[in-house]
Design a protein around this motif. Sequence first.
Motif, short mmCIF file in Angstrom:
data_model
loop_
_atom_site.label_atom_id
_atom_site.label_comp_id
_atom_site.label_asym_id
_atom_site.label_seq_id
_atom_site.Cartn_x
_atom_site.Cartn_y
_atom_site.Cartn_z
N SER A 1 6.32 38.91 -3.65
CA SER A 1 7.57 40.08 -3.79
C SER A 1 7.74 41.18 -4.53
O SER A 1 8.44 42.07 -4.49
CB SER A 1 8.85 39.16 -4.24
OG SER A 1 8.63 38.74 -5.47
N TYR B 1 4.98 37.87 -8.17
CA TYR B 1 5.72 36.86 -8.19
C TYR B 1 5.87 36.65 -6.67
O TYR B 1 5.49 37.78 -6.15
CB TYR B 1 7.28 37.88 -8.20
CG TYR B 1 7.26 37.88 -10.24
CD1 TYR B 1 7.78 36.92 -10.31
CD2 TYR B 1 6.72 39.47 -10.75
CE1 TYR B 1 8.24 37.83 -11.96
CE2 TYR B 1 6.84 39.58 -11.87
CZ TYR B 1 7.34 38.75 -12.97
OH TYR B 1 7.41 38.85 -13.81
N ASP B 2 6.15 34.77 -6.43
CA ASP B 2 6.30 34.38 -4.90
C ASP B 2 5.41 34.98 -4.61
O ASP B 2 5.23 35.41 -3.36
CB ASP B 2 7.56 35.20 -4.27
CG ASP B 2 8.75 35.01 -5.43
OD1 ASP B 2 9.70 33.74 -5.52
OD2 ASP B 2 9.51 36.04 -5.75
N GLY C 1 6.71 31.84 -7.81
CA GLY C 1 7.86 31.24 -7.91
C GLY C 1 9.41 31.03 -8.86
O GLY C 1 8.84 30.71 -10.37
N THR D 1 0.87 28.88 -2.05
CA THR D 1 1.93 29.73 -2.50
C THR D 1 1.72 29.56 -4.60
O THR D 1 2.21 28.16 -4.03
CB THR D 1 3.48 29.05 -1.62
OG1 THR D 1 3.40 27.91 -2.24
CG2 THR D 1 3.59 29.56 -0.76
#
Length: 195
Positions: free
Chosen positions: A53, A88-89, A109, A106
């Motif tokens: 993000s 981020y993310d 987060g 992933t």
Amino acid sequence: MKLRSLAAKRAGRVALAAVPVGIAAALLMTGVANGAVPVAFTVSGSTFQVAASQLEGTGFSQYAGNVTLKDGSTHPVSVANIASAKLYDLCQSVAVPGMPMGLKITAGGDGTPATASNMQIGMTDLQGDATFNNIRIGVDASTVNTDAKGTAGDFAQDADSVEIKNLKQTAWSTQASVFNLAGLHLQLTDGQTCF
């Protein structure tokens, strides 16, 4: 202990020979860890996707380069260096060739980003909304303001910092001296990708 008496014995001679080798190895490993000594490695035969993000980085440069496959073939890439990065993310995905499955990772987060030091990326595509601070475009690749540098005479750009929102990237390689993946989740998928 005197040098002459140390050198008179076989173990002493081995110790004397090992000292400069140990010092050279320590300096080389320090250079690798700090990104001052580039480490070449053979890449797999697949590209992978990276999405975030937001990426926030300091100490940025970008120039042309190549990655080498095991069979010796090369692929042109855009090499990006980031001394310190927050992602981020973060999402990374790769398809398993010839199979309807993939691997997806992933991290970063819930407001706690993944972080990387001395990161170098060999990419073929990058999308997002970017802001560069104190950017220099058209500098010689051998003079960029990062420890890792390109070939003299090649086009490059560098910046004190970079921010990319809605990052989508296709890459052949990523390396870092430290990569901290807060909230890591690795999973096999049915081919699901980051974007």
